[in-house]
Scaffold this motif. Structure first.
Motif, short mmCIF file in Angstrom:
data_model
loop_
_atom_site.label_atom_id
_atom_site.label_comp_id
_atom_site.label_asym_id
_atom_site.label_seq_id
_atom_site.Cartn_x
_atom_site.Cartn_y
_atom_site.Cartn_z
N SER A 51 -18.92 -11.84 -8.28
CA SER A 51 -18.50 -13.46 -7.75
C SER A 51 -17.10 -13.33 -7.73
N ALA A 52 -16.26 -12.56 -8.47
CA ALA A 52 -14.98 -12.44 -8.80
C ALA A 52 -14.15 -12.35 -7.28
N ASP A 53 -12.85 -12.89 -7.26
CA ASP A 53 -12.20 -12.93 -6.10
C ASP A 53 -11.64 -11.41 -6.05
N PHE A 54 -11.63 -10.78 -4.76
CA PHE A 54 -11.15 -9.46 -4.50
C PHE A 54 -9.94 -9.82 -3.33
N ALA A 55 -8.77 -9.09 -3.55
CA ALA A 55 -8.05 -9.18 -2.20
C ALA A 55 -8.04 -7.87 -1.79
N LEU A 56 -8.55 -7.74 -0.37
CA LEU A 56 -8.52 -6.10 0.05
C LEU A 56 -7.35 -5.86 0.99
N ALA A 57 -6.83 -4.87 0.79
CA ALA A 57 -5.96 -4.32 1.70
C ALA A 57 -6.38 -3.20 2.48
N HIS A 58 -6.22 -3.25 3.92
CA HIS A 58 -6.90 -2.17 4.74
C HIS A 58 -6.01 -1.33 5.29
N VAL A 59 -5.94 -0.11 5.18
CA VAL A 59 -5.10 0.96 6.03
C VAL A 59 -5.91 2.00 6.57
N ASP A 60 -5.26 2.73 7.67
CA ASP A 60 -6.02 3.86 8.49
C ASP A 60 -5.82 5.21 8.07
N GLN A 61 -4.66 5.19 7.29
CA GLN A 61 -4.25 6.72 7.10
C GLN A 61 -3.61 6.67 5.67
N GLY A 62 -3.47 8.09 5.31
CA GLY A 62 -2.95 8.44 4.10
C GLY A 62 -1.67 7.96 3.68
N LEU A 63 -0.85 8.45 4.52
CA LEU A 63 0.54 7.80 4.63
C LEU A 63 0.84 6.39 4.66
N ASP A 64 -0.07 5.61 5.08
CA ASP A 64 0.06 4.07 5.05
C ASP A 64 -0.26 3.42 3.66
N ALA A 65 -1.62 4.42 3.19
CA ALA A 65 -1.85 4.00 1.94
C ALA A 65 -1.08 4.27 0.74
N VAL A 66 0.04 5.49 0.78
CA VAL A 66 0.94 5.68 -0.14
C VAL A 66 1.91 4.63 -0.21
N ALA A 67 2.31 4.14 1.14
CA ALA A 67 3.40 3.23 1.16
C ALA A 67 2.88 1.75 0.97
N ALA A 68 1.72 1.57 1.03
CA ALA A 68 1.22 0.29 0.49
C ALA A 68 1.12 0.27 -1.05
N VAL A 69 0.86 1.36 -1.82
CA VAL A 69 0.71 1.27 -3.03
C VAL A 69 2.29 1.29 -3.59
N GLU A 70 2.97 2.13 -2.89
CA GLU A 70 4.47 1.99 -3.26
C GLU A 70 5.08 0.11 -2.93
#
Length: 636
Positions: A51-70
């Motif tokens: 029941s805890a709140d989660f904030a989801l971030a969606h990306v389509d490609q690996g490079l976008d994921a790396v940028a999001a983490v950064e």
């Protein structure tokens, strides 16, 4: 909790959204059990976290994921978990995505989601590990499987961060404590250095020299003890001032340190006197080394712009170590040699010989007479009462030895006891005192007898057994014998002394620390050793009316004894004023001429039977008061 979803299929993103919207499958309980086993906690706790709140971030490609983490790291809002698809054409695949994310964020938990992969889990773990932060879910997945995994890993991520923060805090505290410990050690080292070094020259002082000399007398081999005194030093002080005198002392100290034999100890003993201790092969070599020292000092020195002719005289004694020499006596002999050098002129070295000390010949005659004293019946015991503070009740007697000689008449114990202590005669003397005192004690109603034991007696290997055997043969209870020792008796080997005193106390004997306050280790001893009472040295009692320092010491000793539950006996009490002052201070017992001189056994028996005394100084005794002195209680 922030969750990163990395997948190139829009339908999969919809599945994640529905999963985290709260949908559950019938297998949710089973998955909850699995999550609880894997990550800790109970099933209810793990399911409750859904029941805890989660904030989801969606990306389509690996490079976008790396940028999001950064970006998340830069904003201070890192992701707890990242769900990564393995196949994401046309960009980098899931393996490389996981590798790059791990390089950016070592704390993030990675979940590899795949139905088919070109890479085995082991290959992915090698580049994106550690293995305990990388997990796998197969496609198609259950809703509960995703939510339970996210919940458990997010909770674990939170705990890991808390633990990391705690470790950082703990490490900082450890560093702080290490710094404080280093500072304390440095302060202790400075304090020890200050206590054992001269503030003017930074050379070892008299205390350090005496300790080194005491250690050297116990070791084998020949060594030289040298006393050096500056010539015409008073003239420099009087004409150029004390600052010039201090400068001259520093210059001479450095000359002695440079010119002394290798590994020699050069100490400033006080004023313009220095002590030097070094190994030597024989007396000739010792004298030669001293002559070099004196010659080195005989130079012209510049002091505050003035030319000063330096000069020194020296006295040396060469001793064989391991022979039981008294370090104070070794220094005395070298000082006698120095005095002879000063009388003979300046810039002279003198080797000690027996002719310099008439006292040595006298000591030998006394030693010879003392060895026959018991057989001749020349020894006797007298007893001085120890009275309680309030009722002036006689609670005990101190046994004091007396010697009447054919050659010298009545000889002071202050003369013959130290001589006996330097030889094995002290054991015969001590045994005789016990044999005489214990039968007398049996005649008293319930008082105790206090007997002094010298350092050499106390260190004999069978001391405890010997004392116990003596009281058993006499038929006396151990509690009626008080053993008086001085700090000197226990200072040389504190651990052994503590064990000996503990055994004596266990057997029931009373223990008194005599001449308390005259030794620099007093506070250490009173804390470490099993004691019943302290005896304040008579020199402090005598000085109470004249010296504020003596009065302060007496009050401090009494308060210390009372705080530790020990009796405090004031020795050498001779006046009404002293009695009143000691009563106000809180002393528990008194001993001295105000109450009674030392008396014979018959008079002591009468006092013991009467039990109580009035303040008096006219009780029959063994003559006028002896001169005041420090040392063993036998000397009273």
């Amino acid at each position: 909790m922030r969750i990163l979803i990395v997948d190139d299929e829009p339908a999969m993103h919809d599945s994640y959204r529905r999963s985290f919207a709260g949908q559950r499958s019938e297998g949710g309980v089973a998955l909850g059990t699995m999550a609880a086993d894997l990550f800790g906690g109970t099933v209810g706790e793990v399911q409750g976290e859904q029941s805890a709140d989660f904030a989801l971030a969606h990306v389509d490609q690996g490079l976008d994921a790396v940028a999001a983490v950064e970006r998340a790291l830069a904003d201070g809002k890192p992701f707890a978990v990242a769900f990564i698809d393995v196949r994401m054409p046309p960009g980098i695949d899931g393996r490389e995505t996981a590798q790059r994310i791990r390089a950016l964020d070592p704390e993030i938990n990675l979940v590899i989601v795949t139905g088919f992969s070109d890479f085995s889990p082991i290959e992915i773990s090698k580049v994106a590990g550690p293995t305990d932060k990388i997990f796998y879910i197969a496609k198609p997945f259950e809703v509960a499987e995703v939510t339970q995994t996210a919940t458990a890993l997010a909770k674990r991520w939170e705990i890991d961060r808390e633990l990391k923060a705690a470790r950082i805090t703990l490490a900082a505290q450890v560093v702080q404590l290490e710094g404080q410990s280093a500072e304390l050690a440095a302060n202790e080292s400075r304090a020890v250095h200050m206590a054992t070094h001269d503030s003017l020259t930074d050379a070892p002082n008299r205390l350090a020299f005496l300790r080194a000399l005491a250690d050297r007398t116990r070791a084998e081999g020949l060594f030289a003890t040298v006393m050096v005194d500056l010539d015409r030093f008073k003239l420099v002080n009087d004409t150029l001032g004390h600052l010039a005198g201090d400068a001259l002392i520093r210059e001479v100290c450095m000359i002695l340190q440079r010119s002394a034999p290798e590994d020699a100890l050069v100490a400033r003993l006080g004023g313009d006197e220095f002590g030097i201790l070094f190994e030597t092969s024989d007396e000739a070599a010792g004298i030669t080394a001293c002559e070099r020292l004196v010659a080195a000092c005989s130079v012209s020195l510049q002091v505050f712009g003035n030319s000063v002719q330096g000069g020194a005289s020296a006295g040396v004694v060469v001793s064989e170590g391991g022979q039981g020499h008294d370090p104070v006596d070794v220094m005395r002999r070298s000082d006698l040699a120095l005095n002879d050098a000063k009388r003979s002129g300046r810039g002279i070295v003198r080797l000690f010989d027996e002719s310099m000390d008439e006292g040595i010949r006298f000591r030998r005659r006394v030693e010879g007479g003392l060895s026959q004293a018991i057989a001749k019946g020349e020894l006797s015991l007298v007893y001085q009462p120890i009275v309680s503070r309030d009722a002036v009740e006689v609670v005990g007697f101190e046994a004091l030895i007396r010697w009447s000689t054919d050659e010298y008449g009545a000889m002071s114990p202050s003369t013959f006891i130290p001589i006996a202590e330097e030889s094995n005669l002290i054991h015969e003397l001590g045994d005789w005192v016990l044999r005489e005192a214990l039968p007398v004690l049996k005649q008293w109603p319930d008082q105790y007898v206090s007997v002094n034991f010298s350092p050499r007696q106390f260190r004999r290997h069978d001391f405890v057994g010997h004392i116990m055997d003596s009281v058993e043969r006499a038929g006396v209870e151990p509690a009626r014998l008080q053993i008086e020792i001085t700090e000197t008796a226990i200072f040389d080997d504190a651990e052994r002394a503590a064990e000996t005193l503990y055994k004596l106390r266990q057997m029931g004997f009373r223990i008194a620390l005599d001449d308390f306050g005259t030794g620099y280790s007093s506070l250490y001893n009173i804390r470490k050793f099993a004691l019943d009472c302290l005896k304040i040295d008579r020199s402090f009692i005598d000085g109470m009316s004249r010296e504020r320092e003596s009065a302060a010491i007496v009050h401090s000793i009494i308060h210390l004894g009372r705080a530790l539950g020990l009796g405090v006996i004031a020795e050498g009490v001779e006046t009404e004023a002293q009695v009143q002052a000691l009563k106000l201070a809180g002393a528990s017992h008194f001993q001295g001429y105000f109450f009674s001189r030392p008396v014979g056994a018959d008079v002591a028996l009468g006092m013991a039977g009467a039990r109580y005394l009035g303040g008096q100084d006219d009780v029959a005794g063994d003559g006028p008061p002896p001169p005041r002195q420090l040392g063993n209680g036998m000397l009273n």
